[in-house]
Design a protein around this motif. Structure first.
Motif, short mmCIF file in Angstrom:
data_model
loop_
_atom_site.label_atom_id
_atom_site.label_comp_id
_atom_site.label_asym_id
_atom_site.label_seq_id
_atom_site.Cartn_x
_atom_site.Cartn_y
_atom_site.Cartn_z
N PHE A 150 13.86 27.44 -61.49
CA PHE A 150 13.93 27.80 -60.08
C PHE A 150 14.89 28.97 -59.91
CE2 PHE A 150 12.80 23.34 -60.34
CZ PHE A 150 11.73 23.25 -59.45
N VAL A 151 14.49 29.95 -59.12
CA VAL A 151 15.30 31.15 -58.90
C VAL A 151 15.39 31.42 -57.41
CG1 VAL A 151 15.60 33.59 -59.42
CG2 VAL A 151 14.46 32.12 -61.07
N ALA A 152 16.61 31.64 -56.92
CA ALA A 152 16.83 32.03 -55.52
C ALA A 152 16.98 33.54 -55.47
CB ALA A 152 18.07 31.33 -54.97
N ASP A 153 16.04 34.24 -54.79
CA ASP A 153 16.09 35.70 -54.66
C ASP A 153 16.67 36.04 -53.30
OD1 ASP A 153 15.35 38.49 -54.20
OD2 ASP A 153 14.23 38.28 -56.07
N ASN A 154 17.87 36.62 -53.29
CA ASN A 154 18.63 36.83 -52.06
C ASN A 154 17.97 37.84 -51.13
OD1 ASN A 154 21.18 38.39 -50.65
ND2 ASN A 154 21.53 36.18 -50.87
N GLY B 251 12.92 28.21 -43.73
CA GLY B 251 14.35 28.28 -43.41
C GLY B 251 15.18 28.98 -44.46
N ILE B 252 14.52 29.62 -45.43
CA ILE B 252 15.24 30.30 -46.50
C ILE B 252 15.61 31.70 -46.04
CG2 ILE B 252 15.15 31.08 -48.88
CD1 ILE B 252 15.08 28.05 -48.55
N GLU B 253 16.92 31.89 -45.81
CA GLU B 253 17.45 33.20 -45.41
C GLU B 253 18.65 33.53 -46.29
OE1 GLU B 253 19.80 35.21 -41.66
OE2 GLU B 253 18.25 33.72 -41.23
N SER B 254 18.53 34.63 -47.03
CA SER B 254 19.59 35.07 -47.95
C SER B 254 20.04 33.92 -48.87
CB SER B 254 20.79 35.62 -47.19
OG SER B 254 20.43 36.72 -46.40
N PRO B 255 19.11 33.34 -49.64
CA PRO B 255 19.51 32.24 -50.54
C PRO B 255 20.45 32.74 -51.64
CG PRO B 255 17.30 32.96 -51.07
CD PRO B 255 17.69 33.69 -49.82
N VAL C 262 12.31 31.50 -52.79
CA VAL C 262 12.66 30.73 -53.98
C VAL C 262 11.40 30.63 -54.83
CG1 VAL C 262 13.33 28.46 -54.88
CG2 VAL C 262 14.48 29.39 -52.87
N TYR C 263 11.54 30.95 -56.12
CA TYR C 263 10.40 30.96 -57.03
C TYR C 263 10.54 29.81 -58.04
CZ TYR C 263 10.16 35.78 -55.31
OH TYR C 263 10.10 36.90 -54.53
N VAL C 264 9.38 29.32 -58.50
CA VAL C 264 9.35 28.39 -59.62
C VAL C 264 8.60 29.07 -60.75
CG1 VAL C 264 7.25 27.22 -58.79
CG2 VAL C 264 8.75 26.07 -60.42
N ILE C 265 9.16 28.97 -61.97
CA ILE C 265 8.63 29.67 -63.14
C ILE C 265 8.43 28.66 -64.26
CG2 ILE C 265 9.02 31.59 -64.75
CD1 ILE C 265 11.13 32.63 -62.73
N SER D 134 16.69 40.63 -56.22
CA SER D 134 18.12 40.27 -56.26
C SER D 134 18.28 38.81 -56.64
CB SER D 134 18.77 40.53 -54.89
OG SER D 134 20.13 40.18 -54.91
N PRO D 135 18.06 38.46 -57.93
CA PRO D 135 18.16 37.05 -58.35
C PRO D 135 19.60 36.55 -58.29
CG PRO D 135 17.94 38.47 -60.27
CD PRO D 135 17.79 39.36 -59.07
N HIS D 136 19.79 35.42 -57.63
CA HIS D 136 21.11 34.80 -57.56
C HIS D 136 21.10 33.49 -58.36
CE1 HIS D 136 22.20 37.87 -54.76
NE2 HIS D 136 23.30 37.25 -54.33
N GLY D 137 21.15 32.34 -57.65
CA GLY D 137 21.23 31.06 -58.33
C GLY D 137 19.99 30.74 -59.16
N VAL D 138 20.20 30.07 -60.30
CA VAL D 138 19.11 29.66 -61.19
C VAL D 138 19.34 28.21 -61.60
CG1 VAL D 138 18.63 31.96 -62.09
CG2 VAL D 138 20.35 30.55 -63.22
N SER D 139 18.23 27.49 -61.85
CA SER D 139 18.36 26.08 -62.25
C SER D 139 17.10 25.62 -62.96
CB SER D 139 18.62 25.20 -61.02
OG SER D 139 18.87 23.86 -61.40
N PHE D 140 17.28 24.69 -63.93
CA PHE D 140 16.16 24.04 -64.62
C PHE D 140 15.89 22.68 -63.98
CE2 PHE D 140 17.44 26.74 -68.27
CZ PHE D 140 16.18 27.15 -68.72
N ASP D 141 14.62 22.23 -64.02
CA ASP D 141 14.37 20.83 -63.75
C ASP D 141 14.26 20.09 -65.08
OD1 ASP D 141 11.84 21.20 -64.80
OD2 ASP D 141 10.75 20.83 -62.94
N ARG D 142 14.01 18.78 -65.05
CA ARG D 142 14.05 17.97 -66.27
C ARG D 142 12.94 18.35 -67.26
NH1 ARG D 142 13.03 11.95 -64.34
NH2 ARG D 142 13.43 11.57 -66.56
N TYR D 143 11.88 19.04 -66.78
CA TYR D 143 10.77 19.39 -67.65
C TYR D 143 10.85 20.82 -68.17
CZ TYR D 143 8.98 15.24 -65.32
OH TYR D 143 8.85 13.98 -64.83
N GLY D 144 11.91 21.55 -67.80
CA GLY D 144 12.06 22.93 -68.26
C GLY D 144 11.55 23.96 -67.30
N ASN D 145 10.97 23.54 -66.15
CA ASN D 145 10.59 24.51 -65.13
C ASN D 145 11.84 25.18 -64.57
OD1 ASN D 145 7.83 23.84 -65.30
ND2 ASN D 145 8.14 22.09 -63.94
#
Length: 598
Positions: free
Chosen positions: A536-540, A564-568, A545-548, A523-534
């Motif tokens: 981040f995905v929050a799986d509810n 402490g990650i619960e229902s991100p 939280v995954y880094v790709i 259940s992927p929710h929020g997504v974000s890039f870092d400055r290098y193109g990596n």
């Protein structure tokens, strides 16, 4: 007066005197600084006197004819470029020199602050930049900057060059077409006249004369506007050529540190030129005229105005102005990003802070967030219909009520851009003055992202709408956004999560919406890039939280329930502070968890 106050006043007077002295020197006759290129430098070292005839723009030395032959045939110097001495002298004397001393404190500029986009001296750091997290040594980045930005600037010059040429070509063609258009439209008027002249022959001559006069007047107005446009294009061309020549000189002659300062100035000037050229595109009038018959003429001859029909300027469809659409130049701001590498598999995360958000409901708050100016954390509190604005340093906050449930937020300068999910508009809130501007986009506005000072909005069901930094429409990326709520944009890549058909998929596509790769999640929710193109995905559902990696080939879990990650629900990466913010939708404890990235 205290001694400390007198010392401060004395320091200010000394600094003012130094600045005045430097300004006086800067306006002296530049001919006093002309270099001498008469003698061959290798011969001079051997106490010989030979006339210099050539100069090497790689070695920055001048040679006589004999030494130039030795230089060009030597294996180590075969790729060096020799030019005649007059051309070499002209190039060297035209290169702009850049002062590497702080204007405020008369000290050497040693560091560069990415947060404020400014080179700084030691005194600047002590007074104003001691808490800035992104100070780097200028010497360290100067050697990186030239090769990294050289090709980019060349490409930007080529693109503006091509655009100006095309605009001029279209304008000249339009001017040529207007004369033919005049004859064609006059024929239309004559044909229409013949159809009705039996009904009002006596009145016809007067009307015919007035109508043809309107054609001449409109043709003249069209030509006048196009000639003005042509002059504006030629003016931009002249500015462009000067900048291009300046860049050419800096590229081959200047040192790395000189290029560091030159590139900042040239990028700023190119940004201004890019804006003006883009304005020419946006306001470009591919003008013609048309004759629109007045069909009610037969029924009401006496009530008609003295003409056979309306003459007006129309925009032709024969030439598509979309061909002139320029990409968003990376020099929208003369900001220097220090190059670096960061791999997803080596990234480390540690807890930094927690921002608690009270809620009357047990679940169902998306908590999308963003940061502003590296100082504030802005959270869309959907359940309570408000924005919460936290001071990142001490977690204090204040509220900004909204009329509807805020879905997503992004920050840009002093503005907060807000979407409301089920509403067809976004709002731009000026934080300092609390002024609100509404921008209607015609469809439901969901996820938001900012990249290169452009705002990207998921507008269901059309696709993704792209706006400039004034939130004015730029273009539409038509794609399937069924089940798409979250979006992140970075370096010509679109990243979005979808819950379509009961399965969760993370998509990565280019800026035209064409898919590059995809990955399945629960259940992927929020997504974000870092400055290098990596990525981040929050799986509810999985409470992780995954880094790709940017190519989608490497993936690992960096945060889980033990952290402490619960229902991100949401995630945001602050490039400046190097922090990751994760929204957690716990049953009794809603909030944003902040983590430092190493």
């Amino acid at each position: 007066m205290k001694i400390t106050d007198r010392l401060d006043e004395l320091e200010d007077n000394i600094i003012s005197a130094i600045q005045k002295d430097r300004m006086d020197k800067s306006i002296e006759d530049p001919k006093k600084e002309n270099r001498e290129y008469a003698a061959c430098q290798p011969c001079s070292c051997q106490k010989k006197h030979s006339q210099a005839e050539f100069g090497c723009i790689t070695c920055v030395e001048v040679y006589c004819k004999q030494c130039s032959v030795s230089h060009s045939t030597h294996k180590a110097f075969k790729k060096h470029r020799l030019i005649e001495i007059e051309e070499y002298k002209r190039l060297n004397e035209s290169v702009q020199k850049y002062d590497k001393v702080c204007n405020l404190h008369n000290q050497d500029l040693m560091s560069y602050c990415n947060l404020h986009n400014s080179p700084v001296c030691v005194r600047c750091i002590q007074l104003h930049h001691s808490k800035c997290p992104s100070l780097v040594n200028i010497v360290d980045i100067a050697t990186q900057l030239r090769p990294a930005h050289s090709d980019v600037l060349d490409k930007d010059f080529e693109e503006i060059d091509s655009t100006l040429k095309t605009l001029r070509q279209y304008t000249l063609a339009n001017l040529a077409d207007l004369d033919e258009t005049s004859e064609e439209k006059n024929k239309s008027v004559t044909d229409y006249k013949r159809e009705i002249e039996l009904e009002f022959h006596a009145y016809m001559d007067h009307i015919d004369k007035a109508t043809r006069g309107s054609i001449t007047e409109n043709i003249s107005e069209c030509k006048s506007k196009l000639i003005m446009s042509l002059k504006e294009i030629d003016c931009r061309r002249e500015v462009f050529e000067k900048l291009k020549e300046q860049w050419k000189l800096q590229k081959y002659i200047a040192t790395d540190e000189e290029s560091f300062f030159a590139i900042r100035d040239i990028k700023e000037l190119l940004r201004d030129l890019d804006t003006k050229v883009q304005y020419l595109i946006d306001t470009y009038l591919d003008t013609s005229i048309d004759f629109i018959p007045n069909e009610s003429f037969r029924e009401a001859m006496k009530a008609l105005q003295p003409n056979l029909g309306q003459i007006e300027m129309v925009r032709k469809s024969s030439i598509s102005i979309s061909k002139l659409s320029m990409r968003s130049a990376i020099f929208k701001k003369a900001q220097i990003q220090v190059s670096g590498m960061s791999k997803a598999k080596t990234l480390e995360i540690e807890f930094a802070n927690k921002f608690v958000i009270p809620s009357t409901k047990s679940k169902g708050n998306m908590l999308n967030c963003t940061t502003m100016s590296g100082k504030y954390l802005v959270v869309a509190d959907e359940n309570n219909r408000k924005l919460l604005i936290f001071n990142i340093e001490n977690t204090t906050s204040f509220e900004f009520p909204t009329n509807h449930k805020p879905f997503d937020v992004v920050g840009m300068d002093d503005d907060i851009v807000v979407s409301y999910g089920d509403r067809n508009y976004i709002e731009i809130i000026r934080l300092s003055s609390k002024h609100i501007q509404k921008r209607n986009l015609g469809n439901s506005c969901l996820g938001l992202s900012v990249c290169d000072r452009n705002v990207f909005v998921i507008t269901y069901p059309k696709g993704i709408t792209v706006l400039n930094d004034q939130c004015e429409f730029l273009r539409e990326i038509q794609m399937d956004v069924e089940g798409v709520y979250f979006l992140s944009v970075h370096s010509e890549r679109l990243l979005y999560s979808s819950w379509k058909l009961g399965e969760g998929i993370l998509f990565c596509s280019n800026m035209s919406g064409q898919q590059i790769w995809q990955l399945k999640f629960r259940s992927p929710h929020g997504v974000s890039f870092d400055r290098y193109g990596n990525i981040f995905v929050a799986d509810n559902d999985s409470n992780e939280v995954y880094v790709i990696s940017s190519d989608g080939k490497n993936i690992r879990t960096i945060l889980s329930a033990s952290d402490g990650i619960e229902s991100p629900t949401s995630i945001f990466c602050d490039h400046i502070r190097r922090q990751l913010y994760v929204g957690v939708d716990r049953r009794k404890d809603h909030g944003i968890l902040a983590f430092n990235m190493k």
